[in-house]
Design an enzyme around this catalytic site. Sequence first.
Site, PDB file in Angstrom:
ATOM      1  N   GLU A 246      -0.269  -4.384   9.620  1.00 44.46           N
ATOM      2  CA  GLU A 246      -1.561  -4.236  10.298  1.00 44.46           C
ATOM      3  C   GLU A 246      -1.559  -4.807  11.755  1.00 44.46           C
ATOM      4  O   GLU A 246      -1.540  -6.211  11.850  1.00 44.46           O
ATOM      5  CB  GLU A 246      -2.509  -5.002   9.689  1.00 44.46           C
ATOM      6  CG  GLU A 246      -3.949  -4.906  10.225  1.00 44.46           C
ATOM      7  CD  GLU A 246      -4.540  -3.577   9.786  1.00 44.46           C
ATOM      8  OE1 GLU A 246      -3.925  -2.631   9.557  1.00 44.46           O
ATOM      9  OE2 GLU A 246      -5.747  -3.305  10.495  1.00 44.46           O
TER      10      GLU A 246
ATOM     11  N   HIS B 210      -8.847   4.759   4.233  1.00 51.88           N
ATOM     12  CA  HIS B 210      -8.637   3.532   3.816  1.00 51.88           C
ATOM     13  C   HIS B 210      -8.435   3.458   2.243  1.00 51.88           C
ATOM     14  O   HIS B 210      -9.733   3.194   1.595  1.00 51.88           O
ATOM     15  CB  HIS B 210      -9.615   2.518   4.329  1.00 51.88           C
ATOM     16  CG  HIS B 210      -9.422   0.995   4.231  1.00 51.88           C
ATOM     17  ND1 HIS B 210     -10.672   0.245   4.149  1.00 51.88           N
ATOM     18  CD2 HIS B 210      -8.429   0.311   3.898  1.00 51.88           C
ATOM     19  CE1 HIS B 210     -10.167  -1.087   4.178  1.00 51.88           C
ATOM     20  NE2 HIS B 210      -8.825  -0.954   3.833  1.00 51.88           N
TER      21      HIS B 210
ATOM     22  N   VAL C 103       1.760   0.992   7.664  1.00 55.32           N
ATOM     23  CA  VAL C 103       2.986  -0.267   8.375  1.00 55.32           C
ATOM     24  C   VAL C 103       1.889  -1.255   8.462  1.00 55.32           C
ATOM     25  O   VAL C 103       0.919  -1.471   8.334  1.00 55.32           O
ATOM     26  CB  VAL C 103       3.631   0.571   9.527  1.00 55.32           C
ATOM     27  CG1 VAL C 103       4.173   1.835   9.198  1.00 55.32           C
ATOM     28  CG2 VAL C 103       2.630   0.348  10.654  1.00 55.32           C
TER      29      VAL C 103
ATOM     30  N   ASP D  78      10.733   3.517   5.535  1.00 59.46           N
ATOM     31  CA  ASP D  78      10.638   2.141   5.897  1.00 59.46           C
ATOM     32  C   ASP D  78      11.846   1.717   6.535  1.00 59.46           C
ATOM     33  O   ASP D  78      13.017   1.754   5.882  1.00 59.46           O
ATOM     34  CB  ASP D  78      10.131   1.551   4.489  1.00 59.46           C
ATOM     35  CG  ASP D  78       9.452  -0.310   5.045  1.00 59.46           C
ATOM     36  OD1 ASP D  78      10.133  -0.836   5.787  1.00 59.46           O
ATOM     37  OD2 ASP D  78       8.551  -0.581   4.618  1.00 59.46           O
TER      38      ASP D  78
ATOM     39  N   MET E 191       0.680  -1.218   0.167  1.00 57.63           N
ATOM     40  CA  MET E 191       0.015   0.027   0.141  1.00 57.63           C
ATOM     41  C   MET E 191       0.769   1.306  -0.128  1.00 57.63           C
ATOM     42  O   MET E 191       0.422   2.319  -0.769  1.00 57.63           O
ATOM     43  CB  MET E 191      -0.954   0.083   1.400  1.00 57.63           C
ATOM     44  CG  MET E 191      -2.070  -1.072   1.141  1.00 57.63           C
ATOM     45  SD  MET E 191      -2.923  -0.901  -0.326  1.00 57.63           S
ATOM     46  CE  MET E 191      -3.944   0.735  -0.146  1.00 57.63           C
TER      47      MET E 191
ATOM     48  N   ASN F 103      -6.642  -1.253  -2.909  1.00 55.00           N
ATOM     49  CA  ASN F 103      -5.512  -1.778  -3.486  1.00 55.00           C
ATOM     50  C   ASN F 103      -6.005  -2.257  -4.949  1.00 55.00           C
ATOM     51  O   ASN F 103      -6.886  -3.067  -5.020  1.00 55.00           O
ATOM     52  CB  ASN F 103      -5.081  -3.020  -2.610  1.00 55.00           C
ATOM     53  CG  ASN F 103      -3.793  -3.769  -3.440  1.00 55.00           C
ATOM     54  OD1 ASN F 103      -3.270  -3.109  -4.239  1.00 55.00           O
ATOM     55  ND2 ASN F 103      -3.432  -4.594  -2.556  1.00 55.00           N
TER      56      ASN F 103
HETATM   57  N1  LIG Z   1      -2.671  -4.897   0.947  1.00 53.01           N
HETATM   58  C1  LIG Z   1      -4.069  -4.543   0.844  1.00 53.01           C
HETATM   59  O1  LIG Z   1      -4.584  -4.535  -0.045  1.00 53.01           O
HETATM   60  C2  LIG Z   1      -4.459  -3.338   1.877  1.00 53.01           C
HETATM   61  C3  LIG Z   1      -5.381  -2.360   1.463  1.00 53.01           C
HETATM   62  C4  LIG Z   1      -5.989  -1.539   2.320  1.00 53.01           C
HETATM   63  C5  LIG Z   1      -5.317  -1.324   3.375  1.00 53.01           C
HETATM   64  N2  LIG Z   1      -4.358  -1.920   3.732  1.00 53.01           N
HETATM   65  C6  LIG Z   1      -3.460  -1.681   5.073  1.00 53.01           C
HETATM   66  O2  LIG Z   1      -2.364  -0.869   4.782  1.00 53.01           O
HETATM   67  C7  LIG Z   1      -1.252  -1.188   5.791  1.00 53.01           C
HETATM   68  C8  LIG Z   1      -0.244  -1.532   5.165  1.00 53.01           C
HETATM   69  O3  LIG Z   1      -0.386  -2.705   4.172  1.00 53.01           O
HETATM   70  P1  LIG Z   1       0.365  -3.722   3.363  1.00 53.01           P
HETATM   71  O4  LIG Z   1      -0.475  -4.448   2.422  1.00 53.01           O
HETATM   72  O5  LIG Z   1       1.147  -2.566   2.349  1.00 53.01           O
HETATM   73  O6  LIG Z   1       1.600  -4.164   4.091  1.00 53.01           O
HETATM   74  P2  LIG Z   1       2.970  -4.860   3.841  1.00 53.01           P
HETATM   75  O7  LIG Z   1       3.278  -6.108   4.672  1.00 53.01           O
HETATM   76  O8  LIG Z   1       3.215  -4.891   2.133  1.00 53.01           O
HETATM   77  O9  LIG Z   1       3.897  -3.694   4.177  1.00 53.01           O
HETATM   78  C9  LIG Z   1       4.132  -2.923   5.267  1.00 53.01           C
HETATM   79  C10 LIG Z   1       5.398  -2.333   5.479  1.00 53.01           C
HETATM   80  O10 LIG Z   1       5.585  -1.618   6.602  1.00 53.01           O
HETATM   81  C11 LIG Z   1       6.736  -1.372   6.884  1.00 53.01           C
HETATM   82  N3  LIG Z   1       6.965  -1.068   8.462  1.00 53.01           N
HETATM   83  C12 LIG Z   1       6.725  -1.832   9.444  1.00 53.01           C
HETATM   84  N4  LIG Z   1       6.989  -0.995  10.715  1.00 53.01           N
HETATM   85  C13 LIG Z   1       7.394   0.136  10.148  1.00 53.01           C
HETATM   86  C14 LIG Z   1       7.680   1.298  10.724  1.00 53.01           C
HETATM   87  N5  LIG Z   1       7.720   1.430  12.087  1.00 53.01           N
HETATM   88  N6  LIG Z   1       7.983   2.531   9.907  1.00 53.01           N
HETATM   89  C15 LIG Z   1       7.771   2.382   8.522  1.00 53.01           C
HETATM   90  N7  LIG Z   1       7.466   1.323   8.114  1.00 53.01           N
HETATM   91  C16 LIG Z   1       7.252   0.325   8.621  1.00 53.01           C
HETATM   92  C17 LIG Z   1       7.343  -2.979   6.639  1.00 53.01           C
HETATM   93  O11 LIG Z   1       8.761  -3.087   6.660  1.00 53.01           O
HETATM   94  C18 LIG Z   1       6.508  -3.381   5.424  1.00 53.01           C
HETATM   95  O12 LIG Z   1       7.537  -2.971   4.454  1.00 53.01           O
HETATM   96  C19 LIG Z   1      -1.992  -2.159   6.841  1.00 53.01           C
HETATM   97  O13 LIG Z   1      -2.505  -1.577   7.764  1.00 53.01           O
HETATM   98  C20 LIG Z   1      -3.267  -2.812   5.911  1.00 53.01           C
HETATM   99  O14 LIG Z   1      -4.015  -3.478   6.510  1.00 53.01           O
HETATM  100  C21 LIG Z   1      -3.915  -3.131   3.027  1.00 53.01           C
END
Ligand SMILES: NC(=O)c1ccc[n+]([C@@H]2O[C@H](COP(=O)([O-])OP(=O)(O)OC[C@H]3O[C@@H](n4cnc5c(N)ncnc54)[C@H](O)[C@@H]3O)[C@@H](O)[C@H]2O)c1
Length: 297
Positions: free
Chosen positions: A102, A150, A100, A41, A22, A153
């Site tokens: 979830e 929100h 970051v 990150d 995201m 994706n």
């Molecule tokens: N994947 C989806 O389809 C989707 C859709 C809508 C919302 N979300 C939400 O978006 C957020 C991110 O999801 P994602 O799918 O991108 O996860 P992801 O696992 O692909 O990426 C998360 C990233 O956060 C980084 N991270 C962890 N702690 C951190 C910090 N303290 N500072 C900066 N970066 C940090 C990790 O290294 C990782 O690269 C979550 O809350 C998720 O629920 C995801």
Amino acid sequence: MAAENDTHAVGRRLTVLGAGVMGTGIAALAIGHGIPVSLIDPDRRRLAEAPARVERMVRMARLMDALPKESVIGVLVTAASLAEDATADDPAPVAVIEAVTEDADAKAKVIAEVSALVAPGTAIVSNTSAIPIDELARATARPAELIGTHFMNPPHLIRTVEVIRGTHTGEATMDTLRALLAALRREPIVVADAPGFVTSRILHPMINDAVRVVAAGTASVESVDRLMQGCLGHPTGPLRTADLIGLDNLVDSLWVLHERTGDERCRPCDLLLEMVRVGRLGRKSGHGFYAYEGEKA
Ligand SMILES: NC(=O)c1ccc[n+]([C@@H]2O[C@H](COP(=O)([O-])OP(=O)(O)OC[C@H]3O[C@@H](n4cnc5c(N)ncnc54)[C@H](O)[C@@H]3O)[C@@H](O)[C@H]2O)c1
């Protein structure tokens, strides 16, 4: 033209925390509209890969007319932490968006850090899938500046955005967010705070049920998706959607929902847990319910 004016109205940088699925998508959306982005990150491998991924997304979205072809692309800088972001005040961010992992504790820590570092008046935006904004608001001394946004994706391709107004979210934060989303040409739909809000509260248990149907041997992965597409108008099918989300994130969000609602439909099913355990995470790992050779997200 309207978008250009909106962009000037915002006229500031955006800080995005998390360079995962995201965070990179939100960065692509912003720079594609001419807004400079700092992408943060601590995972240096992810960070190193991020600019090329973001650039690919922008190029693809422009070809699809999903991003304006006339805008100058915003500058993207990366850093391993907020403190290491040399451009942090140049200009100061209009908003910090956390995308970051979830995990409620990790997000609370990040929100506490952000609110201690950024100037009062900066919107603090959580892209959480399911954690209530009021719960996250306990991590900041300025809960009026926290809002849930929100993005779906992929954020640069889906125009509708679910906006979660917490009990304490102030009017100024709402205004900042509305201006930012207008500059990004997104359509906000504002909802009240609750675990999973609207979209995840409905979608995530549905996907979990789709996986249970496969595990029970009722139908193949392909048949479930084709039925949901052909009979019920689902755009991609729930299992292809699961692969796009990332099964690790799906499981984390289901646990958040289960812990806060007690709804057993939200308890991640065994097949999902097993796939995460063996690293079959969907597009991001190249293999989930489907194989994605050479096209990792
Ligand atoms: N994947 C989806 O389809 C989707 C859709 C809508 C919302 N979300 C939400 O978006 C957020 C991110 O999801 P994602 O799918 O991108 O996860 P992801 O696992 O692909 O990426 C998360 C990233 O956060 C980084 N991270 C962890 N702690 C951190 C910090 N303290 N500072 C900066 N970066 C940090 C990790 O290294 C990782 O690269 C979550 O809350 C998720 O629920 C995801």
